[in-house]
Design an enzyme around this catalytic site. Structure first.
Site, short mmCIF file in Angstrom:
data_model
loop_
_atom_site.label_atom_id
_atom_site.label_comp_id
_atom_site.label_asym_id
_atom_site.label_seq_id
_atom_site.Cartn_x
_atom_site.Cartn_y
_atom_site.Cartn_z
N ARG A 259 -27.22 24.97 38.79
CA ARG A 259 -26.31 25.48 39.82
C ARG A 259 -26.65 24.84 41.16
O ARG A 259 -27.82 24.73 41.53
CB ARG A 259 -26.40 27.00 39.92
CG ARG A 259 -25.98 27.68 38.63
CD ARG A 259 -25.94 29.18 38.73
NE ARG A 259 -25.64 29.77 37.43
CZ ARG A 259 -25.59 31.07 37.19
NH1 ARG A 259 -25.83 31.92 38.16
NH2 ARG A 259 -25.31 31.52 35.98
N ARG A 274 -33.85 31.81 43.30
CA ARG A 274 -32.59 31.06 43.36
C ARG A 274 -32.89 29.57 43.21
O ARG A 274 -33.29 28.90 44.14
CB ARG A 274 -31.89 31.35 44.70
CG ARG A 274 -30.40 31.10 44.69
CD ARG A 274 -29.79 31.52 46.02
NE ARG A 274 -29.90 32.94 46.24
CZ ARG A 274 -29.05 33.85 45.78
NH1 ARG A 274 -28.02 33.47 45.06
NH2 ARG A 274 -29.23 35.13 46.02
N GLU A 346 -31.08 41.51 40.86
CA GLU A 346 -30.29 41.25 39.65
C GLU A 346 -31.05 40.37 38.67
O GLU A 346 -31.63 39.35 39.04
CB GLU A 346 -28.98 40.58 40.02
CG GLU A 346 -28.10 40.24 38.82
CD GLU A 346 -27.04 39.20 39.11
OE1 GLU A 346 -26.61 38.54 38.15
OE2 GLU A 346 -26.67 39.03 40.29
N SER A 349 -26.16 40.15 34.28
CA SER A 349 -24.80 40.56 34.62
C SER A 349 -23.97 40.50 33.35
O SER A 349 -23.87 39.43 32.74
CB SER A 349 -24.23 39.63 35.69
OG SER A 349 -23.01 40.12 36.20
N ARG A 388 -36.15 34.88 36.12
CA ARG A 388 -36.27 36.14 36.87
C ARG A 388 -37.10 37.16 36.10
O ARG A 388 -37.78 38.00 36.69
CB ARG A 388 -34.89 36.69 37.22
CG ARG A 388 -34.17 35.81 38.23
CD ARG A 388 -33.01 36.50 38.90
NE ARG A 388 -32.39 35.63 39.91
CZ ARG A 388 -31.50 36.02 40.81
NH1 ARG A 388 -31.10 37.28 40.83
NH2 ARG A 388 -31.01 35.16 41.66
#
Length: 424
Positions: A259, A274, A346, A349, A388
């Site tokens: 990403r 991130r 988070e 999801s 994560r």
């Protein structure tokens, strides 16, 4: 993608759904283009029929010795005007498709109203965060162990990359294996090893394109690096017609994800929260419409089971209308407790996309004995983000001497290693 027929039938409901997303009404513009496009189609068909009729009459006139020149002139005029009408219809169709492709999915009726993450609704909380005096963040722990280096990664690739070594690299691998075993052995997901590079059509099918191109990495020869295995897994039903008896189809994969993190300047600049590249175990379910709601709960349970087995405190929230992803109809976020940050972040999801993606990729199914097909429903969820989860294990299992205890469930995956410490 939205069904133009449903917009025609109930434009007010469509605009009301957009309003819940915080968007202006669009049905009038869409229906105006749709009406003009259909008028062009009708006009073209009428002119085509008249051209065919006139062409037949020309032959008859000539046989009968009658003057066919007026008909010849008419056919010539039709041959000149018809391509213009056909081109206008194509232009209108392209403009209409472009508008529809840029409109997000409409929220389900039970999605809470809200503007952003502050309006999300917590539905459950599992586990009690441990009181860790002077809790450190994962990057402090990993660097002190000598097994996590952002400087080494920066020399190779720049910011937002990490090099893991030794037992931390093994811990990352162990977490992915652990997750896959739960999803395949206990929840019936089929493991898949998909391509990491996809074409435009695949990225369009899951709604990464055209709206979110800047969030992706593209190769010089036109491939896109996958931002999540959702893209190749869901596109396995692209332009396919499945038998209803095959459903639900459950797929899982552990892949690197890429990403660009466009728009995230200044956010989570330290550590692994991130990254441009990270591992994630993804779950994708392909279902009939009547199955998708129950499958959404089941998928979320699969992701939660990973955290429960690892003894990681978490909470699950329903995203509000203003915080949902573009393709989602309804989303549950699972947020794991990070003692070093003193916050829930988070880690998964899980979204029900309804038939939104299936319409874009023409994924359908047929019930036994029926000729007509229906669009599939697609769901996707992190099961979970491996990086994560590694962060969460480091921070929740940190010890006063800087070592990291290995959760019991992971010890077999670590070859019996029960603790990671700087001295080995």
């Amino acid at each position: 993608m939205h069904d133009i027929r449903s917009i025609r039938d109930n434009p007010a409901a469509f605009d009301a759904g957009l309003a819940r997303r915080g968007l202006e009404p669009l049905s009038s513009r869409i229906l105006e283009l749709d009406q003009e496009r259909r008028a062009c189609q009708t006009q073209f068909q009428e002119l085509q029929a008249r051209r065919n009729e006139a062409s037949k009459l020309i032959g008859s006139y000539k046989k009968e010795g009658r003057d066919a020149q007026p008909l010849l002139d008419e056919v010539a005029g039709l041959k000149e005007s018809m391509p213009r009408i056909e081109e206008r219809e194509r232009q209108l169709a392209t403009e209409l498709d472009g508008i529809l492709a840029g409109i997000p999915n409409l929220p389900a009726a039970d999605v809470p109203e809200g503007k952003d993450e502050h309006d999300n609704v917590e539905i459950r909380r599992v586990g009690t965060p441990a009181d860790i005096a002077g809790a450190k963040q994962h990057f402090e722990l990993g660097e002190a162990l000598g097994l996590m280096s952002f400087d080494a990664a920066a020399k190779l690739s720049g910011a937002r990359f990490t090099v893991l070594r030794g037992k931390l690299a093994r811990l990352e691998r162990a977490l992915g294996d652990f997750m896959l075993d739960i999803h395949t052995n206990e929840y019936g997901f089929e493991e898949v090893s998909p391509p990491l590079l996809v074409k435009d059509d695949a990225a369009f099918g899951t709604a990464q394109l055209p709206k979110f191109a800047e969030d992706l990495f593209q190769t010089t020869n036109g491939f896109w690096l996958i931002p999540t295995a959702e893209v190749p897994l869901t596109n396995l039903v692209n332009d396919a017609i499945l038998d209803a008896e095959e459903l639900p189809l459950r797929l899982t994969a552990r892949t690197p994800c890429f990403r660009s993190e466009a728009g995230s300047a200044g956010r989570d600049t330290r550590g692994m929260i991130r990254q441009h590249q990270f591992y994630k175990v993804e779950m994708v379910s392909i279902t009939r419409p009547d199955q998708s709601q129950a499958e959404h709960e089941r998928m979320t349970d699969a992701a939660e089971t990973v955290l429960k087995r690892l003894g990681l405190p978490f909470r699950t929230v329903t995203l509000c209308t203003g915080d949902m992803g573009f393709a989602a109809q309804k989303t549950y976020d699972i947020e794991v407790w990070l003692p070093g940050q003193g916050a829930y972040r988070e880690i998964s999801s899980c979204s029900n996309c309804g038939d939104f993606q299936a319409r874009r990729m023409k994924g359908r199914f047929r019930a036994r004995g029926e000729k007509a097909t229906q669009f599939l429903h697609t769901l996707n969820g992190s099961g979970v983000a491996v990086g994560r989860c590694l962060i969460a294990v480091l921070e929740n299992y940190q010890q006063a001497d800087g070592s990291i205890l290995i959760p019991d469930a992971l010890v077999p995956y670590m070859g019996g290693v029960e603790r990671i410490s700087a001295h080995g």
